[in-house]
Design a protein around this motif. Structure first.
Motif, PDB file in Angstrom:
ATOM      1  N   LYS A 227      -9.761   6.671   4.344  1.00  0.00           N
ATOM      2  CA  LYS A 227      -9.518   6.581   5.887  1.00  0.00           C
ATOM      3  C   LYS A 227      -8.891   8.059   6.445  1.00  0.00           C
ATOM      4  O   LYS A 227      -9.464   8.512   7.442  1.00  0.00           O
ATOM      5  CB  LYS A 227      -8.564   5.625   6.238  1.00  0.00           C
ATOM      6  CG  LYS A 227      -8.467   5.542   7.781  1.00  0.00           C
ATOM      7  CD  LYS A 227      -7.386   4.186   8.005  1.00  0.00           C
ATOM      8  CE  LYS A 227      -7.992   2.908   7.440  1.00  0.00           C
ATOM      9  NZ  LYS A 227      -7.127   1.614   7.918  1.00  0.00           N
TER      10      LYS A 227
ATOM     11  N   ARG B   4       0.881  -1.205  -0.017  1.00  0.00           N
ATOM     12  CA  ARG B   4       0.250   0.126  -0.058  1.00  0.00           C
ATOM     13  C   ARG B   4       0.913   1.006  -0.025  1.00  0.00           C
ATOM     14  O   ARG B   4       1.983   1.039   0.416  1.00  0.00           O
ATOM     15  CB  ARG B   4      -1.032   0.062   1.173  1.00  0.00           C
ATOM     16  CG  ARG B   4      -0.246   0.177   2.532  1.00  0.00           C
ATOM     17  CD  ARG B   4      -1.258  -0.138   3.614  1.00  0.00           C
ATOM     18  NE  ARG B   4      -0.631  -0.333   4.858  1.00  0.00           N
ATOM     19  CZ  ARG B   4      -0.145  -1.032   5.554  1.00  0.00           C
ATOM     20  NH1 ARG B   4       0.103  -2.327   5.109  1.00  0.00           N
ATOM     21  NH2 ARG B   4       0.667  -0.876   6.667  1.00  0.00           N
TER      22      ARG B   4
ATOM     23  N   ASN C 274      -7.968  -1.668  -4.093  1.00  0.00           N
ATOM     24  CA  ASN C 274      -8.650  -0.760  -3.121  1.00  0.00           C
ATOM     25  C   ASN C 274      -8.340   0.642  -2.918  1.00  0.00           C
ATOM     26  O   ASN C 274      -7.222   0.929  -3.293  1.00  0.00           O
ATOM     27  CB  ASN C 274      -8.928  -1.559  -1.444  1.00  0.00           C
ATOM     28  CG  ASN C 274      -9.626  -2.751  -1.662  1.00  0.00           C
ATOM     29  OD1 ASN C 274      -9.878  -3.206  -2.500  1.00  0.00           O
ATOM     30  ND2 ASN C 274      -9.776  -3.403  -0.499  1.00  0.00           N
TER      31      ASN C 274
ATOM     32  N   ASP D 119      -9.077   3.903  -0.418  1.00  0.00           N
ATOM     33  CA  ASP D 119      -9.201   3.976   0.961  1.00  0.00           C
ATOM     34  C   ASP D 119      -9.142   5.609   1.413  1.00  0.00           C
ATOM     35  O   ASP D 119      -8.291   6.311   1.199  1.00  0.00           O
ATOM     36  CB  ASP D 119      -7.959   3.496   1.531  1.00  0.00           C
ATOM     37  CG  ASP D 119      -8.399   3.281   3.277  1.00  0.00           C
ATOM     38  OD1 ASP D 119      -9.302   4.008   3.683  1.00  0.00           O
ATOM     39  OD2 ASP D 119      -7.790   2.376   3.902  1.00  0.00           O
TER      40      ASP D 119
ATOM     41  N   ASP E 126     -12.652   2.199   3.540  1.00  0.00           N
ATOM     42  CA  ASP E 126     -12.081   1.454   2.467  1.00  0.00           C
ATOM     43  C   ASP E 126     -13.185   1.010   1.359  1.00  0.00           C
ATOM     44  O   ASP E 126     -14.194   0.769   1.821  1.00  0.00           O
ATOM     45  CB  ASP E 126     -11.473   0.169   2.886  1.00  0.00           C
ATOM     46  CG  ASP E 126     -10.466  -0.608   2.350  1.00  0.00           C
ATOM     47  OD1 ASP E 126     -10.344  -0.241   1.204  1.00  0.00           O
ATOM     48  OD2 ASP E 126     -10.158  -1.719   2.581  1.00  0.00           O
TER      49      ASP E 126
ATOM     50  N   HIS F 297      -4.520   0.268  -1.876  1.00  0.00           N
ATOM     51  CA  HIS F 297      -4.130  -1.277  -1.475  1.00  0.00           C
ATOM     52  C   HIS F 297      -4.247  -2.058  -2.649  1.00  0.00           C
ATOM     53  O   HIS F 297      -5.093  -2.372  -3.360  1.00  0.00           O
ATOM     54  CB  HIS F 297      -5.416  -1.438  -0.473  1.00  0.00           C
ATOM     55  CG  HIS F 297      -5.535  -1.043   0.834  1.00  0.00           C
ATOM     56  ND1 HIS F 297      -4.753  -1.209   2.031  1.00  0.00           N
ATOM     57  CD2 HIS F 297      -5.976   0.344   1.150  1.00  0.00           C
ATOM     58  CE1 HIS F 297      -4.984  -0.173   2.894  1.00  0.00           C
ATOM     59  NE2 HIS F 297      -5.701   0.674   2.305  1.00  0.00           N
TER      60      HIS F 297
END
Length: 371
Positions: free
Chosen positions: A280, A237, A276, A278, A334, A251
């Protein structure tokens, strides 16, 4: 095979050829690049030394699986090895079959396989440059040591020159008994601790999804990714800066292929691809406006690329959900490709390309190029 020249950084460098000759010498061969000029004539030798240092750290499983796509001719652009009369069950079997075409016994090939593994681990391979013109300057500027054997192969019209130096060949001694001689299938089923670095990730991916993975790496570099990453047991990542002050996290890793898609894999137990995105950093921010922005961006991604919020039952596109409702859930930002339980992540299906293009378009819109 792709090999990094810096730890923890994807550089896209690759060793052009690794092979073993009939008496057990292992050759690392690199084609002469444009940057090999008189002012930097030691560069090619230095690069080969880096490759040798890197590859000696690879496990037997990683070395075997790196040869799989070539020996099985998975890619139509690969020339099929003329020295293999039959399909191979593994790299060890390929050595055995090859030995028989040389008039040796099958078991002699297995010995060559073990010698190959040991010489790679001992850093006893021949470092060889390949050129289509005379390169006396590069040859004369090779490092002067008595440990490494070096060679240069120079092709010109109707002629090939091979120059070689280095220490006298030595008996490899007792070959260790630790080599497993695994088959493609057995190593896919129980690969052991294969590291999910950018150059190793394709080793366990289903064949159909590898072009997708390659295009993702290329696109990440176009966005300005500097190649640095961190890895966990199943993915690597990295963060990309955005025009909204907070970064997003990418990711990329392995996921199990659903049973209905497993027939696409040429070898059982191959894995699908996780790509992915993300949010966050946005969702965890103490700034409410950034939280709202993270939710809005995730919703935009879901519309463009059929991505879904990971780890929750609700869909971010459901009209009944508000930002406040989302904050009360366990979702941390995510997002992954998800249509239904049997069609998620990336496995090489044709329909996935449209979703991939949507994800790329989304990233182009929000990633800051000032890196």
């Amino acid at each position: 095979m792709e090999l990094p020249v810096q730890n923890g950084k994807y550089t896209g460098d690759s060793l052009d050829l690794i092979g073993t000759d009939e008496i057990g010498n292992v050759w690392l061969i690199s084609k002469k690049r444009n940057e090999f000029h008189q002012d930097n004539s030691k560069y090619g030798w230095s690069l080969l030394n880096t490759y040798a240092n890197t590859i000696r750290k690879w496990s037997e499983t990683e070395l075997v699986l790196s040869a799989r796509r070539y020996l099985l001719k998975v890619n139509e652009s690969f020339p099929y090895p003329p020295f293999l009369p039959h399909a191979t069950s593994g790299l060890s079997d390929a050595f055995g079959q090859w030995a028989m075409t040389l008039g040796k016994k099958y078991i002699d090939g297995l010995a060559l396989y073990e010698m190959t593994m040991q010489k790679i681990k001992n850093k006893e391979a021949i470092h060889c440059l390949l050129s289509d013109q005379d390169e006396e300057e590069i040859w004369n500027n090779r490092p002067s040591d008595t440990v490494t054997t070096r060679a240069i192969i120079m092709f010109s019209v109707g002629e090939a020159k091979i120059w070689r130096d280095g220490p006298l060949e030595k008996n490899p001694g007792v070959i260790g008994s630790q080599w497993k001689h695994g088959t493609w299938t057995s190593l896919m089923e129980r690969p052991g601790p294969v590291k999910p670095t950018p150059e190793r990730l394709p080793l366990l991916l289903t064949d159909n999804v590898i072009p997708t993975y390659t295009s993702i790496l290329r696109f990440m570099q176009e966005l300005g990714w500097n190649g640095k990453y961190t890895a966990n047991p199943k993915a690597f990542r990295f963060d990309l800066p955005t025009i909204y002050s907070e970064p997003i996290r990418i990711h990329i890793g392995w996921v199990k292929v659903e049973e209905n898609n497993s027939s696409q894999a040429r070898t059982p137990y191959q894995l699908g691809l996780k790509f992915n995105i993300d949010f966050k950093q946005f969702i965890r921010s103490s700034d409410k406006e950034l939280q709202d922005m993270g939710y809005s961006l995730a919703k935009r991604l879901a519309r463009k690329a059929r991505y879904h919020n990971k780890g929750t039952d609700f869909s971010i596109l459901e009209s009944g959900w508000t930002v406040e409702d989302v904050r009360s859930t366990s979702w941390e930002g995510d997002m992954y490709r998800y249509i239904d339980d049997k069609n998620r992540y990336f496995t090489g299906l044709p329909e996935e390309q449209k979703d991939l293009e949507g994800a790329f378009l989304f990233l182009q819109e929000i990633v800051s190029r000032n890196v």
